[in-house]
Scaffold this motif. Sequence first.
Motif, mmCIF file in Angstrom:
data_model
loop_
_atom_site.group_PDB
_atom_site.id
_atom_site.type_symbol
_atom_site.label_atom_id
_atom_site.label_comp_id
_atom_site.label_asym_id
_atom_site.label_seq_id
_atom_site.Cartn_x
_atom_site.Cartn_y
_atom_site.Cartn_z
ATOM 1 N N GLY A 137 -2.693 -19.524 21.425
ATOM 2 C CA GLY A 137 -2.909 -20.343 19.700
ATOM 3 C C GLY A 137 -3.695 -21.595 19.952
ATOM 4 O O GLY A 137 -5.336 -21.241 20.927
ATOM 5 N N SER A 138 -4.743 -22.335 18.834
ATOM 6 C CA SER A 138 -5.611 -22.281 19.200
ATOM 7 C C SER A 138 -5.567 -23.967 19.611
ATOM 8 O O SER A 138 -4.264 -24.798 20.035
ATOM 9 C CB SER A 138 -5.968 -23.680 17.718
ATOM 10 N N LEU A 139 -6.494 -24.848 19.947
ATOM 11 C CA LEU A 139 -6.613 -26.284 20.756
ATOM 12 C C LEU A 139 -5.918 -27.156 19.744
ATOM 13 O O LEU A 139 -5.483 -27.850 19.828
ATOM 14 C CB LEU A 139 -8.027 -26.095 20.554
ATOM 15 N N GLN A 140 -6.268 -27.057 17.753
ATOM 16 C CA GLN A 140 -5.805 -27.669 17.012
ATOM 17 C C GLN A 140 -4.004 -28.166 17.363
ATOM 18 O O GLN A 140 -3.871 -28.719 17.242
ATOM 19 C CB GLN A 140 -6.214 -27.421 15.517
ATOM 20 N N GLU A 141 -3.835 -26.525 17.566
ATOM 21 C CA GLU A 141 -1.788 -26.652 18.321
ATOM 22 C C GLU A 141 -1.533 -27.823 18.924
ATOM 23 O O GLU A 141 -0.901 -28.280 19.035
ATOM 24 C CB GLU A 141 -1.470 -24.810 17.858
ATOM 25 N N ILE A 142 -2.866 -28.068 20.043
ATOM 26 C CA ILE A 142 -2.551 -27.924 21.255
ATOM 27 C C ILE A 142 -2.088 -29.348 21.509
ATOM 28 O O ILE A 142 -1.860 -29.768 21.555
ATOM 29 C CB ILE A 142 -3.680 -27.116 22.734
ATOM 30 N N LEU A 143 -3.394 -30.199 20.375
ATOM 31 C CA LEU A 143 -4.039 -31.313 19.647
ATOM 32 C C LEU A 143 -2.256 -31.734 19.108
ATOM 33 O O LEU A 143 -2.538 -32.957 18.927
ATOM 34 C CB LEU A 143 -4.863 -31.167 18.595
ATOM 35 N N ASP A 144 -1.728 -30.751 17.904
ATOM 36 C CA ASP A 144 -0.551 -31.161 17.230
ATOM 37 C C ASP A 144 1.178 -31.534 18.221
ATOM 38 O O ASP A 144 1.368 -32.676 17.793
ATOM 39 C CB ASP A 144 -0.637 -30.111 15.949
ATOM 40 N N ILE A 145 1.019 -30.971 19.233
ATOM 41 C CA ILE A 145 1.866 -31.061 20.022
ATOM 42 C C ILE A 145 1.193 -31.878 20.713
ATOM 43 O O ILE A 145 2.130 -33.003 21.367
ATOM 44 C CB ILE A 145 2.192 -30.037 21.351
#
Length: 246
Positions: A137-145
């Motif tokens: 997945g993307s970095l943005q998804e990691i940040l959302d988590i």
Amino acid sequence: MLAKNVISIIEEFAPPHLAIEGDNIGLQVGRDLEKPIEKIGVALDPSLQVIKRAWKEGVDFLFTHHPLLKDGIKTFDSVIYEKLKILISRDIILYSAHTNLDICEGGLNDSLAKLYNLKDTKYLYENGLGRVGIYEGSLQEILDITEKYICKNPTVINSKVVEDRDTLRVAVLSGYGLSQKNIEYVSKIAEVYISGDLTHHSKILAEDLNLCIIDGGHYGTEVYGLRYFSKYLKEILEVKIVTLDF
């Protein structure tokens, strides 16, 4: 349930032999392990506020992730005296599982790896600390988590280095992991590093090494897994359990 039985169950989950050499784990305060336990308090830190709350809530066994004393001291005065005075006068047993709870199966680092759904997970360090694996997945998804479960406003360094990728090699380490030494090591095996306690000099080093850093804080990266450990204790122990600083 006796205090010694509570300790046995904790140590079955987080075996003491896993702890890093020199770590002050195990029984911190207390002597009578035949004492019946009616209420257990769980906390990240044995702070004075936590100990006072344990006393007020009738806790007779206090479990903390961080130990009472990290470095050797020669006198018991000031806040240490106040902590010991309450614990001893109220006969509250204090027990800590620190790096052994970080390292063990299902412990704090495994909880982080599971949260980020890392694939092909391995130990970050040979001693068992940290985890490293593949995030699809993307970095943005990691940040959302991270913002939802760890820290609402994490510090992010070098996001542009990986923002266009859809598969990332991610390292996680609960608590204090963003030292210069750790960052230099992780930069060779991962693209994104999630941990806590970023300093000015560590930030500069991460920028120089093009390692994307997500600082979720010492508290956030440890309390997430501690919640699950508390839940485990509630399921397995026939004793009332309360959380005191999370």
